[in-house]
Design a protein around this motif. Structure first.
Motif, PDB file in Angstrom:
ATOM      1  N   LEU A 145      40.702  46.032  34.008  1.00  0.00           N
ATOM      2  CA  LEU A 145      39.940  44.889  33.497  1.00  0.00           C
ATOM      3  C   LEU A 145      38.494  44.922  33.983  1.00  0.00           C
ATOM      4  N   GLU A 146      38.276  45.295  35.210  1.00  0.00           N
ATOM      5  CA  GLU A 146      36.909  45.335  35.739  1.00  0.00           C
ATOM      6  C   GLU A 146      36.044  46.294  34.927  1.00  0.00           C
ATOM      7  N   ALA A 147      36.583  47.482  34.648  1.00  0.00           N
ATOM      8  CA  ALA A 147      35.846  48.487  33.879  1.00  0.00           C
ATOM      9  C   ALA A 147      35.965  48.280  32.371  1.00  0.00           C
ATOM     10  N   GLN A 148      36.908  47.419  31.966  1.00  0.00           N
ATOM     11  CA  GLN A 148      37.191  47.140  30.561  1.00  0.00           C
ATOM     12  C   GLN A 148      37.571  48.405  29.792  1.00  0.00           C
ATOM     13  N   THR A 149      38.546  49.126  30.345  1.00  0.00           N
ATOM     14  CA  THR A 149      39.027  50.345  29.705  1.00  0.00           C
ATOM     15  C   THR A 149      40.557  50.384  29.679  1.00  0.00           C
ATOM     16  N   VAL A 150      41.073  51.041  28.654  1.00  0.00           N
ATOM     17  CA  VAL A 150      42.487  51.396  28.578  1.00  0.00           C
ATOM     18  C   VAL A 150      42.552  52.909  28.543  1.00  0.00           C
ATOM     19  N   LYS A 167      37.351  36.868  31.559  1.00  0.00           N
ATOM     20  CA  LYS A 167      37.506  37.992  32.491  1.00  0.00           C
ATOM     21  C   LYS A 167      37.465  37.489  33.930  1.00  0.00           C
ATOM     22  N   HIS A 168      36.507  36.618  34.231  1.00  0.00           N
ATOM     23  CA  HIS A 168      36.398  36.026  35.569  1.00  0.00           C
ATOM     24  C   HIS A 168      37.687  35.309  35.956  1.00  0.00           C
ATOM     25  N   CYS A 169      38.228  34.535  35.022  1.00  0.00           N
ATOM     26  CA  CYS A 169      39.448  33.778  35.311  1.00  0.00           C
ATOM     27  C   CYS A 169      40.622  34.708  35.612  1.00  0.00           C
ATOM     28  N   LEU A 170      40.794  35.757  34.813  1.00  0.00           N
ATOM     29  CA  LEU A 170      41.900  36.687  35.053  1.00  0.00           C
ATOM     30  C   LEU A 170      41.727  37.452  36.363  1.00  0.00           C
ATOM     31  N   LEU A 171      40.528  37.951  36.604  1.00  0.00           N
ATOM     32  CA  LEU A 171      40.283  38.712  37.833  1.00  0.00           C
ATOM     33  C   LEU A 171      40.555  37.883  39.084  1.00  0.00           C
ATOM     34  N   ASN A 172      40.332  36.567  38.986  1.00  0.00           N
ATOM     35  CA  ASN A 172      40.493  35.686  40.138  1.00  0.00           C
ATOM     36  C   ASN A 172      41.759  34.845  40.096  1.00  0.00           C
ATOM     37  N   GLY A 173      42.589  35.071  39.073  1.00  0.00           N
ATOM     38  CA  GLY A 173      43.846  34.338  38.980  1.00  0.00           C
ATOM     39  C   GLY A 173      43.661  32.851  38.760  1.00  0.00           C
TER      40      GLY A 173
END
Length: 201
Positions: A145-150, A167-173
């Motif tokens: 998610l940080e790099a936004q790659t699959v 993205k911020h919400c997911l990265l920080n739960g």
């Protein structure tokens, strides 16, 4: 809510289009307000026969995909009614990421609120990842998610877009409650001031 940063796991191929929320979790299982316990009924009508026996041809019943954490799906995933139980069921089963060419808007937003990353990619990229998923449990994809790659099991990498706030919400739960609790100090200060200014309220 559990943080989503980087996931390397088994991807299950589900090339059906227009998988709606009633297929994801049928209406008879919507009586609960608990987020746990719904995984056993995920895709219930496709997973089981009328007697409750597993249908061996369904992808998530196959040994290679019982522990899948990524779903590679067909177009318009999550369409139909706006039931939040759909992402609850996916998450309870163990699915943390769904990859498709498109999603229904309400389902898409509900995923982020429940710790699931929905990724939109072009048809050509989804086709590559679908084929990679068909390799089974030895072929593991990586979602960063940080790099936004699959990245597929053989190293092919695809970039995806994601809303910076989501993205911020997911990265920080952070779900809606978590976002509110981030402001707890300001909320406490407001309530304290209001009590002093309006003790009768």
């Amino acid at each position: 809510m559990e943080k989503f940063t980087k996931l390397t796991g088994i991807a299950a191929p589900m090339p059906l289009v227009n998988i709606d929320t009633d297929m994801i979790i049928p209406k008879q299982f919507l009586k609960t307000i608990k987020r746990s316990g719904l995984g056993k009924n995920l895709f219930d009508e496709m997973r089981y026969d009328r007697d409750g026996n597993e249908l061996p041809d369904f992808v998530l019943n196959q040994p290679a995909y019982r522990d899948a954490e990524i779903l590679v799906a067909g177009d318009n995933f999550g369409c139909g009614s706006s039931r939040e139980h759909a992402p609850w069921a996916l998450l309870d089963f163990g699915i943390r990421c769904v990859i498709s060419t498109s999603f229904a808007d309400i389902f898409f937003n509900n995923c982020f609120k429940n710790g699931i990353l929905p990724i939109v990619l072009p048809e050509e990229a989804v086709a590559v990842l679908m084929e990679d998923a068909r390799k089974g449990s030895n072929a593991r994809m990586t979602v960063d998610l940080e790099a936004q790659t699959v990245t597929s099991s053989d190293g092919q990498s695809f970039s995806f877009d994601v809303d910076p706030f989501k993205k911020h919400c997911l990265l920080n739960g952070l779900d809606d409650i978590g976002l509110t609790m981030e402001k707890s100090a300001a909320i406490d200060a407001f309530e304290s001031k209001a009590q002093q200014e309006r003790p009768w309220a």
